[in-house]
Design a protein around this motif. Sequence first.
Motif, PDB file in Angstrom:
ATOM      1  N   ASP A 138     147.924 -27.424 -63.267  1.00  0.00           N
ATOM      2  CA  ASP A 138     148.150 -26.252 -62.427  1.00  0.00           C
ATOM      3  C   ASP A 138     146.801 -25.718 -61.967  1.00  0.00           C
ATOM      4  N   ASN A 139     146.847 -24.675 -61.149  1.00  0.00           N
ATOM      5  CA  ASN A 139     145.619 -24.104 -60.602  1.00  0.00           C
ATOM      6  C   ASN A 139     145.177 -22.853 -61.346  1.00  0.00           C
ATOM      7  N   TYR A 140     145.816 -22.581 -62.481  1.00  0.00           N
ATOM      8  CA  TYR A 140     145.456 -21.383 -63.238  1.00  0.00           C
ATOM      9  C   TYR A 140     144.081 -21.585 -63.860  1.00  0.00           C
ATOM     10  N   ALA A 141     143.186 -20.625 -63.633  1.00  0.00           N
ATOM     11  CA  ALA A 141     141.778 -20.833 -63.972  1.00  0.00           C
ATOM     12  C   ALA A 141     141.450 -20.562 -65.434  1.00  0.00           C
ATOM     13  N   TRP A 142     142.310 -19.830 -66.143  1.00  0.00           N
ATOM     14  CA  TRP A 142     141.946 -19.373 -67.482  1.00  0.00           C
ATOM     15  C   TRP A 142     142.747 -20.091 -68.555  1.00  0.00           C
ATOM     16  N   THR A 143     142.155 -20.183 -69.729  1.00  0.00           N
ATOM     17  CA  THR A 143     142.861 -20.720 -70.881  1.00  0.00           C
ATOM     18  C   THR A 143     143.636 -19.596 -71.565  1.00  0.00           C
ATOM     19  N   VAL A 144     144.382 -19.960 -72.598  1.00  0.00           N
ATOM     20  CA  VAL A 144     145.155 -18.961 -73.337  1.00  0.00           C
ATOM     21  C   VAL A 144     144.241 -17.870 -73.888  1.00  0.00           C
ATOM     22  N   TYR A 145     143.229 -18.278 -74.645  1.00  0.00           N
ATOM     23  CA  TYR A 145     142.354 -17.294 -75.275  1.00  0.00           C
ATOM     24  C   TYR A 145     141.496 -16.556 -74.255  1.00  0.00           C
ATOM     25  N   THR A 146     141.083 -17.239 -73.196  1.00  0.00           N
ATOM     26  CA  THR A 146     140.282 -16.576 -72.162  1.00  0.00           C
ATOM     27  C   THR A 146     141.082 -15.470 -71.493  1.00  0.00           C
ATOM     28  N   THR A 147     142.357 -15.730 -71.235  1.00  0.00           N
ATOM     29  CA  THR A 147     143.228 -14.725 -70.619  1.00  0.00           C
ATOM     30  C   THR A 147     143.261 -13.458 -71.456  1.00  0.00           C
ATOM     31  N   TRP A 148     143.435 -13.624 -72.765  1.00  0.00           N
ATOM     32  CA  TRP A 148     143.508 -12.451 -73.642  1.00  0.00           C
ATOM     33  C   TRP A 148     142.149 -11.789 -73.800  1.00  0.00           C
ATOM     34  N   GLN A 149     141.091 -12.597 -73.846  1.00  0.00           N
ATOM     35  CA  GLN A 149     139.756 -12.025 -74.020  1.00  0.00           C
ATOM     36  C   GLN A 149     139.368 -11.170 -72.820  1.00  0.00           C
ATOM     37  N   ILE A 150     139.703 -11.626 -71.628  1.00  0.00           N
ATOM     38  CA  ILE A 150     139.399 -10.852 -70.423  1.00  0.00           C
ATOM     39  C   ILE A 150     140.136  -9.513 -70.461  1.00  0.00           C
ATOM     40  N   SER A 151     141.387  -9.541 -70.882  1.00  0.00           N
ATOM     41  CA  SER A 151     142.150  -8.294 -71.007  1.00  0.00           C
ATOM     42  C   SER A 151     141.550  -7.401 -72.085  1.00  0.00           C
ATOM     43  N   PHE A 152     141.195  -7.993 -73.208  1.00  0.00           N
ATOM     44  CA  PHE A 152     140.616  -7.244 -74.327  1.00  0.00           C
ATOM     45  C   PHE A 152     139.331  -6.541 -73.903  1.00  0.00           C
ATOM     46  N   ASN A 153     138.535  -7.213 -73.097  1.00  0.00           N
ATOM     47  CA  ASN A 153     137.260  -6.639 -72.655  1.00  0.00           C
ATOM     48  C   ASN A 153     137.451  -5.413 -71.769  1.00  0.00           C
ATOM     49  N   GLN A 154     138.634  -5.283 -71.165  1.00  0.00           N
ATOM     50  CA  GLN A 154     138.905  -4.143 -70.293  1.00  0.00           C
ATOM     51  C   GLN A 154     139.376  -2.911 -71.066  1.00  0.00           C
ATOM     52  N   LEU A 155     139.708  -3.092 -72.338  1.00  0.00           N
ATOM     53  CA  LEU A 155     140.240  -1.984 -73.128  1.00  0.00           C
ATOM     54  C   LEU A 155     139.139  -1.022 -73.557  1.00  0.00           C
ATOM     55  N   SER A 156     139.526   0.226 -73.760  1.00  0.00           N
ATOM     56  CA  SER A 156     138.613   1.187 -74.376  1.00  0.00           C
ATOM     57  C   SER A 156     138.391   0.783 -75.830  1.00  0.00           C
ATOM     58  N   GLN A 157     137.343   1.298 -76.440  1.00  0.00           N
ATOM     59  CA  GLN A 157     137.061   0.942 -77.825  1.00  0.00           C
ATOM     60  C   GLN A 157     138.203   1.360 -78.739  1.00  0.00           C
ATOM     61  N   ARG A 158     138.800   2.489 -78.446  1.00  0.00           N
ATOM     62  CA  ARG A 158     139.907   2.972 -79.269  1.00  0.00           C
ATOM     63  C   ARG A 158     141.099   2.026 -79.183  1.00  0.00           C
ATOM     64  N   ALA A 159     141.380   1.523 -77.991  1.00  0.00           N
ATOM     65  CA  ALA A 159     142.496   0.590 -77.815  1.00  0.00           C
ATOM     66  C   ALA A 159     142.187  -0.756 -78.463  1.00  0.00           C
ATOM     67  N   LYS A 160     140.935  -1.198 -78.364  1.00  0.00           N
ATOM     68  CA  LYS A 160     140.544  -2.442 -79.036  1.00  0.00           C
ATOM     69  C   LYS A 160     140.767  -2.333 -80.540  1.00  0.00           C
ATOM     70  N   THR A 161     140.329  -1.220 -81.109  1.00  0.00           N
ATOM     71  CA  THR A 161     140.465  -1.025 -82.552  1.00  0.00           C
ATOM     72  C   THR A 161     141.927  -1.001 -82.966  1.00  0.00           C
ATOM     73  N   PHE A 162     142.759  -0.353 -82.165  1.00  0.00           N
ATOM     74  CA  PHE A 162     144.192  -0.309 -82.471  1.00  0.00           C
ATOM     75  C   PHE A 162     144.780  -1.715 -82.508  1.00  0.00           C
ATOM     76  N   LEU A 163     144.457  -2.534 -81.506  1.00  0.00           N
ATOM     77  CA  LEU A 163     144.981  -3.897 -81.470  1.00  0.00           C
ATOM     78  C   LEU A 163     144.489  -4.699 -82.671  1.00  0.00           C
ATOM     79  N   GLN A 164     143.236  -4.521 -83.024  1.00  0.00           N
ATOM     80  CA  GLN A 164     142.695  -5.235 -84.176  1.00  0.00           C
ATOM     81  C   GLN A 164     143.373  -4.796 -85.472  1.00  0.00           C
ATOM     82  N   LEU A 165     143.653  -3.514 -85.604  1.00  0.00           N
ATOM     83  CA  LEU A 165     144.382  -3.042 -86.781  1.00  0.00           C
ATOM     84  C   LEU A 165     145.770  -3.672 -86.845  1.00  0.00           C
TER      85      LEU A 165
END
Length: 258
Positions: A138-165
Amino acid sequence: QDALQWLKSKPDEWLLFFDNADDPKMDLNNYFPQCTHGNILITSRNPGLCVYADSHSAISDMEEPDAVNLLLRSAAQDTTDHNKAIAADIVKVLCYLPLAIIQAGAFISQSGRLNGYLALYAKNKTLLLSQKPTQSHDNYAWTVYTTWQISFNQLSQRAKTFLQLCSFLHYHGISEDMFRNAASYKFGPSSPSKEELQMPLEVLSQFSDLSGNWDPLCFIYVTSEVRAYSLITSHSEQNLFSIHPLVHDWARSTVSEE
């Protein structure tokens, strides 16, 4: 604006397609023709865009027969009963996630290792879900983990911490009460000391108001932010959250990286 005016002036049935409109910070309404005719189709991981739709459909994980067929087709493998049985075990481990299945199929197609994929995956999960094979179906440019990492990088620190918890809880049945009760933990003679629990208490304090009381509005803001990137799913009828098992594993890996 010229394109929007042109569509507005055309009484014919037209289709305006927004693909992968995932950025929750973008107001899509600015890109809609202000008229009552025409059709707009949006694909997005952001559930907040449902407000624009007369009807919407949530795309869930695949059914096993469809997932098996997708894997074998992506892997360029014959659909024999033997291969189907192996593929069924693989897609089960991949939790029937389409992107992960396509990525696995592309790897198997290049390596020819359908039978040995699960053993490789068990030892190299992060690598296999992070690397995109040279030849893709397919023409999708991102891998599974890359897709999530890009989204994770857009989160505020508080939201990142919540997801990690959440990644240290079971991926089903996550509730606000878990965090509220932990934030109001009462120390006793046999309980851990405040020094031992300093870090988790500091994290939980982010969900409290200036008086130190639990702030439900703050919790809503944080969970809504994470939901906007489809990193958690809300089950409003039960007032619970869940995380896809693969996202759950990946989110825990971000803790060690930090």
